[in-house]
Design a protein around this motif. Structure first.
Motif, PDB file in Angstrom:
ATOM      1  N   GLN A   1       0.827  -1.212   0.000  1.00  0.00           N
ATOM      2  CA  GLN A   1       0.000   0.000   0.000  1.00  0.00           C
ATOM      3  C   GLN A   1       0.862   1.263   0.000  1.00  0.00           C
ATOM      4  O   GLN A   1       1.592   1.514   0.953  1.00  0.00           O
ATOM      5  N   PRO A   2       0.788   2.094  -1.040  1.00  0.00           N
ATOM      6  CA  PRO A   2       1.502   3.376  -1.007  1.00  0.00           C
ATOM      7  C   PRO A   2       0.864   4.292   0.035  1.00  0.00           C
ATOM      8  O   PRO A   2      -0.359   4.432   0.073  1.00  0.00           O
ATOM      9  N   GLU A   3       1.664   4.894   0.882  1.00  0.00           N
ATOM     10  CA  GLU A   3       1.126   5.793   1.897  1.00  0.00           C
ATOM     11  C   GLU A   3       2.222   6.663   2.496  1.00  0.00           C
ATOM     12  O   GLU A   3       3.409   6.388   2.352  1.00  0.00           O
ATOM     13  N   ARG A   4       1.761   7.701   3.144  1.00  0.00           N
ATOM     14  CA  ARG A   4       2.665   8.612   3.851  1.00  0.00           C
ATOM     15  C   ARG A   4       2.699   8.182   5.311  1.00  0.00           C
ATOM     16  O   ARG A   4       1.658   8.184   5.980  1.00  0.00           O
ATOM     17  N   ILE A   5       3.866   7.825   5.800  1.00  0.00           N
ATOM     18  CA  ILE A   5       3.976   7.348   7.174  1.00  0.00           C
ATOM     19  C   ILE A   5       4.958   8.230   7.954  1.00  0.00           C
ATOM     20  O   ILE A   5       5.869   8.828   7.376  1.00  0.00           O
ATOM     21  N   THR A   6       4.732   8.301   9.248  1.00  0.00           N
ATOM     22  CA  THR A   6       5.628   9.025  10.136  1.00  0.00           C
ATOM     23  C   THR A   6       6.166   8.067  11.184  1.00  0.00           C
ATOM     24  O   THR A   6       5.397   7.345  11.826  1.00  0.00           O
ATOM     25  N   ILE A   7       7.484   8.053  11.333  1.00  0.00           N
ATOM     26  CA  ILE A   7       8.152   7.222  12.325  1.00  0.00           C
ATOM     27  C   ILE A   7       8.554   8.106  13.493  1.00  0.00           C
ATOM     28  O   ILE A   7       9.197   9.142  13.312  1.00  0.00           O
ATOM     29  N   LEU A   8       8.202   7.692  14.715  1.00  0.00           N
ATOM     30  CA  LEU A   8       8.483   8.459  15.927  1.00  0.00           C
ATOM     31  C   LEU A   8       9.547   7.732  16.758  1.00  0.00           C
ATOM     32  O   LEU A   8       9.436   6.531  16.993  1.00  0.00           O
ATOM     33  N   ALA A   9      10.567   8.474  17.205  1.00  0.00           N
ATOM     34  CA  ALA A   9      11.647   7.835  17.963  1.00  0.00           C
ATOM     35  C   ALA A   9      12.300   8.823  18.912  1.00  0.00           C
ATOM     36  O   ALA A   9      12.300  10.034  18.684  1.00  0.00           O
ATOM     37  N   ASP A  10      12.858   8.306  20.007  1.00  0.00           N
ATOM     38  CA  ASP A  10      13.717   9.090  20.878  1.00  0.00           C
ATOM     39  C   ASP A  10      15.157   8.923  20.422  1.00  0.00           C
ATOM     40  O   ASP A  10      15.564   7.822  20.034  1.00  0.00           O
ATOM     41  N   GLY A  11      15.936  10.010  20.501  1.00  0.00           N
ATOM     42  CA  GLY A  11      17.334   9.939  20.085  1.00  0.00           C
ATOM     43  C   GLY A  11      18.102   8.898  20.865  1.00  0.00           C
ATOM     44  O   GLY A  11      18.889   8.125  20.303  1.00  0.00           O
ATOM     45  N   VAL A  12      17.871   8.856  22.170  1.00  0.00           N
ATOM     46  CA  VAL A  12      18.416   7.813  23.045  1.00  0.00           C
ATOM     47  C   VAL A  12      17.243   7.307  23.878  1.00  0.00           C
ATOM     48  O   VAL A  12      16.742   8.026  24.746  1.00  0.00           O
ATOM     49  N   PRO A  13      16.779   6.096  23.626  1.00  0.00           N
ATOM     50  CA  PRO A  13      15.613   5.589  24.354  1.00  0.00           C
ATOM     51  C   PRO A  13      15.899   5.442  25.854  1.00  0.00           C
ATOM     52  O   PRO A  13      17.053   5.334  26.284  1.00  0.00           O
TER      53      PRO A  13
ATOM     54  N   ASP B   1      10.109   1.716  -1.076  1.00  0.00           N
ATOM     55  CA  ASP B   1      10.082   3.090  -1.573  1.00  0.00           C
ATOM     56  C   ASP B   1       8.681   3.679  -1.672  1.00  0.00           C
ATOM     57  O   ASP B   1       8.526   4.908  -1.645  1.00  0.00           O
ATOM     58  N   HIS B   2       7.662   2.837  -1.820  1.00  0.00           N
ATOM     59  CA  HIS B   2       6.315   3.394  -1.957  1.00  0.00           C
ATOM     60  C   HIS B   2       5.746   3.881  -0.619  1.00  0.00           C
ATOM     61  O   HIS B   2       4.639   4.401  -0.581  1.00  0.00           O
ATOM     62  N   LYS B   3       6.498   3.728   0.449  1.00  0.00           N
ATOM     63  CA  LYS B   3       6.143   4.331   1.730  1.00  0.00           C
ATOM     64  C   LYS B   3       6.944   5.634   1.860  1.00  0.00           C
ATOM     65  O   LYS B   3       8.173   5.620   1.919  1.00  0.00           O
ATOM     66  N   GLU B   4       6.261   6.748   1.888  1.00  0.00           N
ATOM     67  CA  GLU B   4       6.914   8.058   2.018  1.00  0.00           C
ATOM     68  C   GLU B   4       7.118   8.348   3.507  1.00  0.00           C
ATOM     69  O   GLU B   4       6.158   8.536   4.246  1.00  0.00           O
ATOM     70  N   ILE B   5       8.379   8.364   3.918  1.00  0.00           N
ATOM     71  CA  ILE B   5       8.697   8.388   5.350  1.00  0.00           C
ATOM     72  C   ILE B   5       9.036   9.794   5.841  1.00  0.00           C
ATOM     73  O   ILE B   5       9.882  10.486   5.269  1.00  0.00           O
ATOM     74  N   THR B   6       8.381  10.177   6.938  1.00  0.00           N
ATOM     75  CA  THR B   6       8.803  11.329   7.739  1.00  0.00           C
ATOM     76  C   THR B   6       9.315  10.782   9.065  1.00  0.00           C
ATOM     77  O   THR B   6       8.651   9.951   9.691  1.00  0.00           O
ATOM     78  N   LEU B   7      10.483  11.217   9.472  1.00  0.00           N
ATOM     79  CA  LEU B   7      11.081  10.747  10.715  1.00  0.00           C
ATOM     80  C   LEU B   7      11.098  11.878  11.738  1.00  0.00           C
ATOM     81  O   LEU B   7      11.596  12.967  11.459  1.00  0.00           O
TER      82      LEU B   7
END
Length: 343
Positions: A134-146, A163-169
């Motif tokens: 599924q092509p989609e715009r996704i956002t990945i959420l993370a802590d710099g140091v967990p 590649d068909h997942k457009e990633i925002t980090l």
């Protein structure tokens, strides 16, 4: 335990002095005389607070000066300050909610960037939804140091997302900005992965010693932040503090080096085993043995010991700062080494 002054390397409890290895003042700035003088000078120029909107017709150059420094230091196109790290996270999530099809999170992310999201890993394997067609715009959420970690988060899994997942980090660097990277620039500039956009948020009330928060990214995204109703309606970070960010550039560098020197000193003398978690690039030592906390206290050393989140294990954390002296570190190391040698 109540104290009547800022808890620096030494605190007084019930009229007795203890060495203190807690808090989040990693660069030791809240009690640094030179840093305090900069803050005082800027308060005299810019006042104790400024309650107007950042979008008002009167613009204070303090904001431009401090935010230019931050963008350059982080190595981002643009940066903007807000009144807290928590607000920085909430503003970013609000903007992304409008153009994200799905959020995914690494474990132990801070409340500032929590939203309705799915885990990146399920049973130690990448979430199948990140690999589907599924092509989609996704956002990945993370802590710099967990939490409970002493190294920057491993983001290499993002390279496996098609590649068909457009990633925002989105990276919360509240516990890596000012510590990791060249002169404490954080990890933002080192992230070289196939993402469309990367966004960094951080509290400035930890390593940088000033109440406030920062958002850094490309200029287009930062402009979107500035157009949000919450940003326009809210008063900004104290302008005296924002100007101090720019004025303290040399101090940030020198205090960061002192911190690194302390960590190298510990690394040379501390006997490592499975009961402690330490990395010479990071100013936290996690203790797995609760009994050691009482031993340290009996020897007039107080560390961070609290429950960070509901239903979580106690956080037993030794915090090293740029202000600790070699004799402080020698006492700490000697007690830990002796305890571990007989237990």
């Amino acid at each position: 335990m109540n104290v009547n002054q800022f808890p620096d390397r030494i605190i007084e409890i019930d009229k007795e002095q203890y060495l203190y290895f807690g808090g989040t003042a990693y660069l030791g700035l809240p009690t640094n005389n030179d840093f305090q003088e900069l803050v005082i000078q800027n308060i005299r120029k810019w006042g104790t607070t400024y309650g107007s909107s950042r979008s008002a017709n009167i613009k204070l150059t303090a904001y431009e000066n401090g935010e230019t420094f931050l963008a350059k230091h982080i190595k981002a196109e643009s940066a903007v300050t807000v009144s807290s790290g928590m607000l920085a996270g909430k503003l970013v999530i609000d903007v992304l909610n409008k153009n994200t099809d799905g959020f995914f999170h690494f474990s132990h992310i801070h409340t500032a960037i929590k939203t309705n999201s799915l885990p990146v890993f399920i049973n130690d394997k990448i979430n199948p939804k990140l690999l589907d067609p599924q092509p989609e715009r996704i956002t990945i959420l993370a802590d710099g140091v967990p939490s409970f970690q002493t190294r920057a988060i491993d983001l290499s899994v993002l390279a496996a997302i098609p590649d068909h997942k457009e990633i925002t980090l989105v990276i919360d660097e509240s516990h890596s900005f000012g510590i990791l990277g060249q002169n404490g620039c954080g990890i933002y500039s080192e992230i070289d992965l196939p993402v469309k956009r990367k966004i960094m948020i951080s509290s400035l009330g930890k390593a940088f010693g000033l109440n406030g928060g920062v958002i850094a990214s490309d200029t287009s995204f930062i402009n979107q932040i500035k157009e949000q109703d919450i940003f326009i309606s809210a008063a900004g970070m104290n302008p005296a503090f924002v100007q101090t960010l720019a004025d303290a550039a040399a101090l940030y560098k020198s205090q960061h080096q002192k911190l690194l020197d302390n960590l190298n000193y510990i690394d040379q003398k501390l006997i490592k085993n499975h009961t402690i978690k330490f990395d010479k690039t990071y100013p936290l030592i996690y203790l797995k043995n609760d009994n050691l906390i009482d031993v340290l206290k009996a020897n007039k050393i107080i560390i961070a010991n609290f429950k960070y989140q509901e239903n979580a294990n106690n956080l037993n954390r030794i915090v090293v700062t740029a202000n600790h002296l070699s004799e402080d570190l020698d006492k700490l190391i000697s007690i830990i080494n002796e305890y571990n040698s007989i237990n």
